[in-house]
Design a protein around this motif. Structure first.
Motif, PDB file in Angstrom:
ATOM      1  N   SER A  26       8.491  56.258  47.679  1.00  0.00           N
ATOM      2  CA  SER A  26       8.919  57.566  47.192  1.00  0.00           C
ATOM      3  C   SER A  26      10.013  57.440  46.136  1.00  0.00           C
ATOM      4  CB  SER A  26       9.425  58.414  48.360  1.00  0.00           C
ATOM      5  OG  SER A  26      10.672  57.912  48.815  1.00  0.00           O
ATOM      6  N   ASP A  27      10.083  58.445  45.273  1.00  0.00           N
ATOM      7  CA  ASP A  27      11.144  58.482  44.263  1.00  0.00           C
ATOM      8  C   ASP A  27      12.510  58.482  44.941  1.00  0.00           C
ATOM      9  OD1 ASP A  27       9.257  58.515  42.250  1.00  0.00           O
ATOM     10  OD2 ASP A  27       9.322  60.698  41.994  1.00  0.00           O
ATOM     11  N   ARG A  28      12.612  59.153  46.071  1.00  0.00           N
ATOM     12  CA  ARG A  28      13.874  59.213  46.805  1.00  0.00           C
ATOM     13  C   ARG A  28      14.298  57.822  47.265  1.00  0.00           C
ATOM     14  NH1 ARG A  28      14.886  62.723  52.282  1.00  0.00           N
ATOM     15  NH2 ARG A  28      16.937  61.901  52.701  1.00  0.00           N
ATOM     16  N   LEU A  29      13.350  57.028  47.774  1.00  0.00           N
ATOM     17  CA  LEU A  29      13.672  55.670  48.206  1.00  0.00           C
ATOM     18  C   LEU A  29      14.031  54.800  47.010  1.00  0.00           C
ATOM     19  CD1 LEU A  29      14.006  53.588  50.415  1.00  0.00           C
ATOM     20  CD2 LEU A  29      11.537  53.198  50.356  1.00  0.00           C
ATOM     21  N   VAL A  30      13.318  54.939  45.911  1.00  0.00           N
ATOM     22  CA  VAL A  30      13.657  54.175  44.702  1.00  0.00           C
ATOM     23  C   VAL A  30      15.073  54.517  44.250  1.00  0.00           C
ATOM     24  CG1 VAL A  30      13.126  53.831  42.254  1.00  0.00           C
ATOM     25  CG2 VAL A  30      11.282  53.866  43.932  1.00  0.00           C
ATOM     26  N   ASP A  31      15.403  55.808  44.229  1.00  0.00           N
ATOM     27  CA  ASP A  31      16.755  56.220  43.843  1.00  0.00           C
ATOM     28  C   ASP A  31      17.797  55.577  44.750  1.00  0.00           C
ATOM     29  OD1 ASP A  31      15.722  57.764  41.799  1.00  0.00           O
ATOM     30  OD2 ASP A  31      15.943  59.672  42.880  1.00  0.00           O
ATOM     31  N   ALA A  32      17.539  55.566  46.046  1.00  0.00           N
ATOM     32  CA  ALA A  32      18.478  54.954  46.988  1.00  0.00           C
ATOM     33  C   ALA A  32      18.598  53.452  46.752  1.00  0.00           C
ATOM     34  CB  ALA A  32      18.040  55.235  48.427  1.00  0.00           C
ATOM     35  N   MET A  33      17.483  52.810  46.438  1.00  0.00           N
ATOM     36  CA  MET A  33      17.512  51.364  46.222  1.00  0.00           C
ATOM     37  C   MET A  33      18.155  50.987  44.894  1.00  0.00           C
ATOM     38  SD  MET A  33      14.058  49.973  47.894  1.00  0.00           S
ATOM     39  CE  MET A  33      14.305  49.269  49.504  1.00  0.00           C
ATOM     40  N   MET A  34      18.224  51.912  43.979  1.00  0.00           N
ATOM     41  CA  MET A  34      18.844  51.654  42.681  1.00  0.00           C
ATOM     42  C   MET A  34      20.290  52.147  42.616  1.00  0.00           C
ATOM     43  SD  MET A  34      16.680  50.003  40.826  1.00  0.00           S
ATOM     44  CE  MET A  34      16.332  49.109  42.327  1.00  0.00           C
ATOM     45  N   ALA A  35      20.790  52.708  43.710  1.00  0.00           N
ATOM     46  CA  ALA A  35      22.168  53.199  43.757  1.00  0.00           C
ATOM     47  C   ALA A  35      23.110  52.042  44.094  1.00  0.00           C
ATOM     48  CB  ALA A  35      22.288  54.329  44.773  1.00  0.00           C
ATOM     49  N   LEU A  36      23.104  51.036  43.261  1.00  0.00           N
ATOM     50  CA  LEU A  36      23.901  49.831  43.465  1.00  0.00           C
ATOM     51  C   LEU A  36      25.327  50.071  42.982  1.00  0.00           C
ATOM     52  CD1 LEU A  36      21.225  47.454  41.956  1.00  0.00           C
ATOM     53  CD2 LEU A  36      21.677  47.802  44.388  1.00  0.00           C
ATOM     54  N   ASP A  37      26.300  49.607  43.764  1.00  0.00           N
ATOM     55  CA  ASP A  37      27.688  49.749  43.334  1.00  0.00           C
ATOM     56  C   ASP A  37      28.459  48.432  43.395  1.00  0.00           C
ATOM     57  OD1 ASP A  37      28.265  49.336  46.019  1.00  0.00           O
ATOM     58  OD2 ASP A  37      28.894  51.398  46.398  1.00  0.00           O
ATOM     59  N   GLY A  38      27.799  47.352  43.829  1.00  0.00           N
ATOM     60  CA  GLY A  38      28.435  46.045  43.877  1.00  0.00           C
ATOM     61  C   GLY A  38      29.358  45.848  45.065  1.00  0.00           C
ATOM     62  N   ASP A  39      29.540  46.870  45.891  1.00  0.00           N
ATOM     63  CA  ASP A  39      30.394  46.772  47.062  1.00  0.00           C
ATOM     64  C   ASP A  39      29.642  47.215  48.322  1.00  0.00           C
ATOM     65  OD1 ASP A  39      32.835  46.495  48.613  1.00  0.00           O
ATOM     66  OD2 ASP A  39      32.985  48.675  48.545  1.00  0.00           O
ATOM     67  N   ARG A  40      29.323  48.493  48.412  1.00  0.00           N
ATOM     68  CA  ARG A  40      28.581  49.005  49.564  1.00  0.00           C
ATOM     69  C   ARG A  40      27.093  48.676  49.456  1.00  0.00           C
ATOM     70  NH1 ARG A  40      31.366  51.216  52.989  1.00  0.00           N
ATOM     71  NH2 ARG A  40      29.641  52.059  54.182  1.00  0.00           N
ATOM     72  N   HIS A  41      26.602  48.543  48.251  1.00  0.00           N
ATOM     73  CA  HIS A  41      25.182  48.258  48.029  1.00  0.00           C
ATOM     74  C   HIS A  41      25.083  47.256  46.884  1.00  0.00           C
ATOM     75  CE1 HIS A  41      20.874  50.048  47.386  1.00  0.00           C
ATOM     76  NE2 HIS A  41      20.868  48.739  47.543  1.00  0.00           N
ATOM     77  N   LEU A  42      24.651  46.063  47.227  1.00  0.00           N
ATOM     78  CA  LEU A  42      24.569  44.966  46.264  1.00  0.00           C
ATOM     79  C   LEU A  42      23.172  44.371  46.322  1.00  0.00           C
ATOM     80  CD1 LEU A  42      26.342  42.869  44.496  1.00  0.00           C
ATOM     81  CD2 LEU A  42      26.151  41.469  46.547  1.00  0.00           C
ATOM     82  N   ALA A  43      22.627  44.016  45.174  1.00  0.00           N
ATOM     83  CA  ALA A  43      21.302  43.388  45.145  1.00  0.00           C
ATOM     84  C   ALA A  43      21.271  42.284  44.104  1.00  0.00           C
ATOM     85  CB  ALA A  43      20.225  44.420  44.837  1.00  0.00           C
ATOM     86  N   PHE A  44      20.519  41.256  44.423  1.00  0.00           N
ATOM     87  CA  PHE A  44      20.197  40.193  43.478  1.00  0.00           C
ATOM     88  C   PHE A  44      18.691  40.237  43.265  1.00  0.00           C
ATOM     89  CE2 PHE A  44      24.067  38.280  45.377  1.00  0.00           C
ATOM     90  CZ  PHE A  44      24.809  38.169  44.209  1.00  0.00           C
ATOM     91  N   ALA A  45      18.273  40.096  42.030  1.00  0.00           N
ATOM     92  CA  ALA A  45      16.844  40.085  41.715  1.00  0.00           C
ATOM     93  C   ALA A  45      16.514  38.816  40.947  1.00  0.00           C
ATOM     94  CB  ALA A  45      16.466  41.312  40.887  1.00  0.00           C
ATOM     95  N   ALA A  46      15.346  38.282  41.219  1.00  0.00           N
ATOM     96  CA  ALA A  46      14.822  37.157  40.446  1.00  0.00           C
ATOM     97  C   ALA A  46      13.733  37.718  39.538  1.00  0.00           C
ATOM     98  CB  ALA A  46      14.247  36.095  41.376  1.00  0.00           C
TER      99      ALA A  46
END
Length: 145
Positions: A26-46
């Protein structure tokens, strides 16, 4: 690119990652997964060498109201599975978590996802409980620092 990566996963891989086989998240889940802030939500991508496609993503998210733990999630494109990419990203994520005030990482996966369980154990997580379809793993960070 992230939506394309999810759509490119096999039905089995999408099911194991999202507990649902749908071809689209869902767009809602994509939005949540892209709400990166480097502290509470951090992601690494290859990415692929040409940087046009995502091959794997590892992330941690701190749940609301809990500043000391974060939940880990990882997905690896089918063609890149079992090549060590997930372990590399997960170890990088753990290193970043250790550099913060986090005390533990957790991972919840479907009990049938043996690859995820093997990966979690390989990088130091231990299974702490199984409830129905799900298994929960934990990695204490304070003891390792």
């Amino acid at each position: 690119m992230y939506m394309d990566a999810v759509a490119g996963l096999s039905e089995r891989s999408r099911y194991l990652r999202f507990a649902a086989p749908g071809a689209r998240i869902s767009d809602r889940l994509v939005d949540a997964m892209m709400a990166l802030d480097g502290d509470r939500h951090l992601a690494f991508a290859a990415l692929t060498l040409d940087e046009r496609a995502v091959t794997a993503v590892a992330r941690f998210v701190r749940p609301p109201g809990d500043a000391r733990s974060a939940e880990v999630a990882i997905a690896v494109a089918d063609a890149w599975q079992h090549a060590g990419l997930g372990a590399v990203l997960l170890q990088r994520l753990i290193g970043r978590a250790r550099a913060t005030d986090l005390e533990r990482l957790t991972a919840v996966t479907l009990s049938e996802n043996r690859a995820a369980a093997d990966l979690a154990r390989a990088v130091g997580f231990a299974r702490v409980r199984t409830a129905g379809l799900y298994a929960e793993f934990e990695l204490p960070l304070a003891a390792a620092s």
